[in-house]
Design an enzyme around this catalytic site. Structure first.
Site, mmCIF file in Angstrom:
data_model
loop_
_atom_site.group_PDB
_atom_site.id
_atom_site.type_symbol
_atom_site.label_atom_id
_atom_site.label_comp_id
_atom_site.label_asym_id
_atom_site.label_seq_id
_atom_site.Cartn_x
_atom_site.Cartn_y
_atom_site.Cartn_z
ATOM 1 N N ASP A 13 35.169 -0.156 -8.751
ATOM 2 C CA ASP A 13 34.956 -1.084 -7.627
ATOM 3 C C ASP A 13 33.478 -1.290 -7.312
ATOM 4 O O ASP A 13 33.100 -1.497 -6.160
ATOM 5 C CB ASP A 13 35.683 -0.610 -6.348
ATOM 6 N N GLU A 14 32.637 -1.224 -8.325
ATOM 7 C CA GLU A 14 31.191 -1.404 -8.103
ATOM 8 C C GLU A 14 30.810 -2.882 -8.016
ATOM 9 O O GLU A 14 29.643 -3.205 -7.767
ATOM 10 C CB GLU A 14 30.376 -0.758 -9.237
ATOM 11 N N LYS A 16 31.834 -5.011 -10.661
ATOM 12 C CA LYS A 16 31.599 -5.362 -12.072
ATOM 13 C C LYS A 16 32.032 -6.787 -12.390
ATOM 14 O O LYS A 16 31.441 -7.444 -13.230
ATOM 15 C CB LYS A 16 32.351 -4.393 -12.997
ATOM 16 N N GLY A 40 40.962 -4.140 -11.138
ATOM 17 C CA GLY A 40 41.004 -5.434 -10.465
ATOM 18 C C GLY A 40 39.595 -5.954 -10.337
ATOM 19 O O GLY A 40 38.764 -5.324 -9.697
ATOM 20 N N HIS A 41 39.291 -7.022 -11.016
ATOM 21 C CA HIS A 41 37.960 -7.618 -10.920
ATOM 22 C C HIS A 41 38.049 -8.955 -10.204
ATOM 23 O O HIS A 41 38.862 -9.795 -10.570
ATOM 24 C CB HIS A 41 37.367 -7.854 -12.323
ATOM 25 N N GLN A 223 37.174 0.445 -14.159
ATOM 26 C CA GLN A 223 37.023 1.716 -13.431
ATOM 27 C C GLN A 223 35.550 2.201 -13.455
ATOM 28 O O GLN A 223 34.666 1.356 -13.507
ATOM 29 C CB GLN A 223 37.973 2.795 -13.991
ATOM 30 N N THR A 300 45.683 -2.644 -4.950
ATOM 31 C CA THR A 300 46.697 -2.085 -4.055
ATOM 32 C C THR A 300 46.438 -2.406 -2.582
ATOM 33 O O THR A 300 47.283 -2.104 -1.745
ATOM 34 C CB THR A 300 46.739 -0.542 -4.208
ATOM 35 N N ARG A 302 44.511 -0.918 -0.702
ATOM 36 C CA ARG A 302 44.216 0.301 0.047
ATOM 37 C C ARG A 302 42.772 0.287 0.574
ATOM 38 O O ARG A 302 41.870 -0.225 -0.095
ATOM 39 C CB ARG A 302 44.350 1.539 -0.856
HETATM 40 P P1 IMP Z 1 45.622 5.334 -12.189
HETATM 41 O O1 IMP Z 1 44.528 4.775 -13.039
HETATM 42 O O2 IMP Z 1 46.515 4.285 -11.611
HETATM 43 O O3 IMP Z 1 46.376 6.441 -12.881
HETATM 44 O O4 IMP Z 1 44.936 6.038 -10.914
HETATM 45 C C1 IMP Z 1 44.151 7.227 -11.031
HETATM 46 C C2 IMP Z 1 42.967 7.175 -10.084
HETATM 47 O O5 IMP Z 1 42.061 6.166 -10.515
HETATM 48 C C3 IMP Z 1 43.340 6.823 -8.644
HETATM 49 O O6 IMP Z 1 42.466 7.515 -7.781
HETATM 50 C C4 IMP Z 1 43.057 5.327 -8.558
HETATM 51 O O7 IMP Z 1 42.795 4.910 -7.243
HETATM 52 C C5 IMP Z 1 41.829 5.241 -9.450
HETATM 53 N N1 IMP Z 1 41.645 3.921 -10.052
HETATM 54 C C6 IMP Z 1 42.305 3.385 -11.103
HETATM 55 N N2 IMP Z 1 41.837 2.162 -11.398
HETATM 56 C C7 IMP Z 1 40.855 1.910 -10.528
HETATM 57 C C8 IMP Z 1 39.953 0.813 -10.358
HETATM 58 O O8 IMP Z 1 39.956 -0.189 -11.069
HETATM 59 N N3 IMP Z 1 39.055 0.938 -9.337
HETATM 60 C C9 IMP Z 1 38.983 2.048 -8.557
HETATM 61 N N4 IMP Z 1 39.797 3.104 -8.693
HETATM 62 C C10 IMP Z 1 40.722 3.031 -9.668
#
Ligand code: IMP
Length: 427
Positions: A13-14, A16, A40-41, A223, A300, A302
């Site tokens: 979430d920088e 990108k 999510g970009h 990520q 999500t 969140r």
């Molecule tokens: P997963 O990738 O859905 O298994 O989630 C594992 C961890 O990575 C959780 O803390 C998510 O919130 C985090 N995460 C996964 N994808 C992203 C992203 O694109 N941005 C920020 N956090 C992410």
């Protein structure tokens, strides 16, 4: 010839998406190498907002070839929905390829993701519930389905019969969940096969051909380094390698062809999900950053956790990825905060650290050591050159540069393309 890797330097979430969009205009090919629709970009282009999860944001440029590399995990239903949305926005998807080696998220993966989280109780990870972890688990366990399997219906049916027996046993016995129906899955996925067929490719000749012709390639990371399965705050990480190394294995491009590695860092820090976050602000300052920075997840929704810039994390990212060019995003969000703080070391039970600690239980005792910098009150939105920034904002960026030992070449001061200061072009 120019191959550029772009990675997120913090917890994802920088910003990108915006940077990739800026760079994509100057390249011939954009490749994504890891992750799936957990990413999510968001790209704002000429006042229009585009959201990407699986498809490289280079798709906004008709001349750019976009590749979903074999290191990714692809949910075919999510992919098709994204494709339809882009088409309805008038975007051509003719130059898009998915590697036949990319793994496929199956319907039982999101279910197992959610059930696994529930089972962990207070120790849950806060995943995106998209089935990313269970899909990568199956890949490593060698019972995964690959996108290319959609083109082999008999193989798919035979393998599904075997794999689903294992999955249903886990679902029913361990989790007391209803079993998945084999025929329903096959029908659903064979339906996808028809629509996906034209995008599925052996990307080896596509990528190697581009390299042979010295095309400009951008490897789009998702990520961030601190969510890396090895380098991150395990187990509070994602299941892939969102690092420079991961972008090589996930695309099939050798290290010798890389010209530049760009790290994107937010001017402060955020994290979604659980896990260590030493510079987290749980007070009104944290709330200020969340509200002014719009720190709510694209995938999500969140609320993101917020905190001060952590130079221990940033240096670690720079050093483990070979980042030689930094993009700082959301500098504008810091306007109005005084003083600003940057963590330059940690103290854990009297021991000094200058990088993230492997043993996550030590974070309970980890006190970040801060330097303070004077803030500024002016809005930065109209700054287009470094010299336009208030002196204290310039000093803040220069301090980040010194602490990271890499040059800050681009600074983002707002969501739109035009809200950008380019000190040195990076592709
Ligand atoms: P997963 O990738 O859905 O298994 O989630 C594992 C961890 O990575 C959780 O803390 C998510 O919130 C985090 N995460 C996964 N994808 C992203 C992203 O694109 N941005 C920020 N956090 C992410």
């Amino acid at each position: 010839m120019s191959v550029t890797i772009l990675v997120g330097g913090q917890w994802g979430d920088e910003g990108k998406g915006k940077v990739i969009d800026l760079l994509a205009d100057g390249v011939d090919m954009v490749v994504r190498s890891q992750g799936g629709n957990n990413a999510g970009h968001t790209v704002v282009s000429e006042g229009r907002e585009f959201r990407f999860q699986l498809i490289p944001s280079g798709i906004l440029y008709p001349q750019v070839t976009c590749v979903i590399g074999h290191g990714m995990v692809v949910d075919p239903g999510a992919f098709l929905r994204e494709l339809d949305t882009l088409r309805s926005q008038g975007i051509s998807t003719d130059n898009l390829f998915i590697s036949d080696r990319a793994h496929m998220v199956m319907p039982y993966h999101p279910a197992l993701d959610k059930l696994g989280e529930h089972q962990r109780g207070d120790d849950r990870l806060g995943t995106t519930a998209r089935g990313i972890g269970p899909c990568y688990e199956d890949k490593v366990r060698r019972i995964g389905f690959r996108i290319g399997d959609l083109q082999k219906p008999l193989f798919m049916a035979k393998k599904l019969a075997f794999v689903l027996r294992l999955k249903n046993e886990t679902l029913t016995r361990l989790y007391d969940h209803d079993p998945f129906d084999e025929k329903a899955i096959l029908d659903e996925y064979m339906g996808y096969a028809e629509r996906l067929d034209r995008y599925i490719r052996d990307i080896y000749p596509v990528v190697q051909g581009a390299l042979a012709q010295n095309r400009r390639i951008l490897l789009e990371g998702a990520q961030g380094v601190m969510l890396d399965i090895d380098l991150g705050t395990y187990p509070y990480v994602t299941s892939s390698a969102p690092t420079a190394g991961g972008s090589l294995t996930g695309s099939g491009i050798p290290p010798s062809r890389i010209d530049r590695t760009v790290g994107v860092f937010k001017a402060y820090a955020t994290r979604v999900g659980y896990g260590p976050f030493p510079t987290e602000l749980t007070d009104s300052l944290g709330e200020y950053l969340r509200e002014h920075g719009g720190e709510y997840g694209t995938v999500t929704g969140r609320a993101r956790r917020t905190g001060w810039f952590d130079a221990n994390v940033a240096r670690y990212s720079v050093n483990t990825n070979g980042i030689d060019s930094i993009v700082v995003t959301k500098l504008d969000v810091l306007s109005g905060l005084d003083p600003l703080r940057i963590a330059v070391a940690y103290d854990s039970k009297g021991e000094a650290w200058d990088h993230p600690i492997a043993n996550i239980s030590h974070y309970k005792h980890c006190e970040p050591q801060y330097v303070e910098m004077p803030g500024w009150t002016e809005s930065l939105r109209d700054c287009r050159r470094f010299e336009d920034l208030p002196a204290n904002a310039q000093a803040y960026v220069t301090r980040l540069e010194e602490l990271c030992a890499a040059s800050v070449d681009v600074i983002s001061v707002g969501p739109d393309r035009q809200h950008t200061i380019v000190r040195r072009p990076i592709v």
